[in-house]
Write an enzyme that holds these catalytic residues in place. Structure first.
Site, short mmCIF file in Angstrom:
data_model
loop_
_atom_site.label_atom_id
_atom_site.label_comp_id
_atom_site.label_asym_id
_atom_site.label_seq_id
_atom_site.Cartn_x
_atom_site.Cartn_y
_atom_site.Cartn_z
N THR A 121 32.15 -75.74 7.59
CA THR A 121 32.71 -76.15 6.30
C THR A 121 34.23 -75.98 6.30
OG1 THR A 121 30.67 -75.61 5.14
CG2 THR A 121 32.67 -75.75 3.80
N HIS A 126 39.49 -78.38 6.39
CA HIS A 126 40.79 -78.36 7.07
C HIS A 126 41.17 -79.77 7.53
CE1 HIS A 126 43.92 -76.77 9.84
NE2 HIS A 126 43.50 -77.75 10.63
N GLU A 127 40.25 -80.46 8.19
CA GLU A 127 40.54 -81.81 8.70
C GLU A 127 40.78 -82.79 7.55
OE1 GLU A 127 41.33 -82.12 11.78
OE2 GLU A 127 40.61 -80.12 12.28
N HIS A 130 44.32 -82.56 6.52
CA HIS A 130 45.25 -83.38 7.32
C HIS A 130 45.30 -84.80 6.76
CE1 HIS A 130 46.12 -80.37 10.24
NE2 HIS A 130 44.97 -80.41 10.89
N ASP A 136 49.30 -78.52 10.12
CA ASP A 136 48.84 -77.17 10.43
C ASP A 136 49.91 -76.15 10.04
OD1 ASP A 136 46.30 -77.63 11.63
OD2 ASP A 136 47.33 -78.41 13.40
#
Length: 191
Positions: A121, A126-127, A130, A136
């Site tokens: 998860t 996180h992706e 982006h 990052d």
């Protein structure tokens, strides 16, 4: 003035007052209308994400609960999507956004990170970050969603912090994401 004239005038005034009160409560304020109109809707396609669907749904829910200028919704089968999500065998990676409506970015959710103990998860959220324009922030603490793998395998935080939320809110303010160019870089999240 005769009593009948007073009654007609009083009835008309009461009807006008009721109509104005109904319109005031039924119509959204200009602030509410602006906030609703400003939200950018981005569709995602996770039809090739395999066993990641639950993690993707949780990551999407986290972003939708924490930002209001952009909403992520699952694309209907056979329709286009701004965010294409696929499962891969490598490290997770994504195209750096902010993705714009009608454009497309790719998110690769890599099983290599999961096999090393990272939380699915957190990876998905996180992706997606982006895709929404966040780079990052490595190295970083677990409280920063965009610190990614540098927070360690024990970290399961999938919630953007205040700074991350603010950056996404700014990127999509008043539909501004349509005007902000994406640099199209792929960010690979290997440690």
């Amino acid at each position: 003035m005769p009593l009948g004239t007073w009654l007609k005038a009083g009835t008309s005034a009461a009807a006008l007052t009721l109509a104005m009160a109904s319109a005031a409560t039924a119509a959204p304020t200009s602030e509410q209308s602006t906030a609703q109109a400003a939200a950018v809707t981005l569709r995602y396609d996770d039809s090739r994400a395999g066993s990641w669907e639950a993690a993707i749904a949780a990551g999407v829910a986290s972003w939708n609960a924490n930002v209001s200028n952009v909403k992520l919704v699952e694309a209907a089968p056979g329709t286009g999507a701004e965010i294409v999500i696929v499962a891969t065998t490598g490290w997770p990676q994504a195209t750096l956004g902010p993705v714009r409506p009608g454009r497309q970015v790719r998110v690769e959710l890599g099983s290599q990170a999961v096999s090393q103990g990272y939380d699915k998860t957190r990876i998905a959220a996180h992706e997606l970050g982006h895709s929404l324009g966040l780079p990052d922030t490595k190295p970083g603490p677990c409280s920063q969603l965009m610190s990614g793998s540098s927070a360690g395998t024990a970290c399961t935080n999938a919630v953007p912090n205040a700074t991350e939320r603010s950056r996404v809110q700014s990127a999509y303010a008043s539909g501004a994401a349509a005007l902000v160019p994406s640099d199209g870089r792929n960010l690979i999240d290997a440690p």
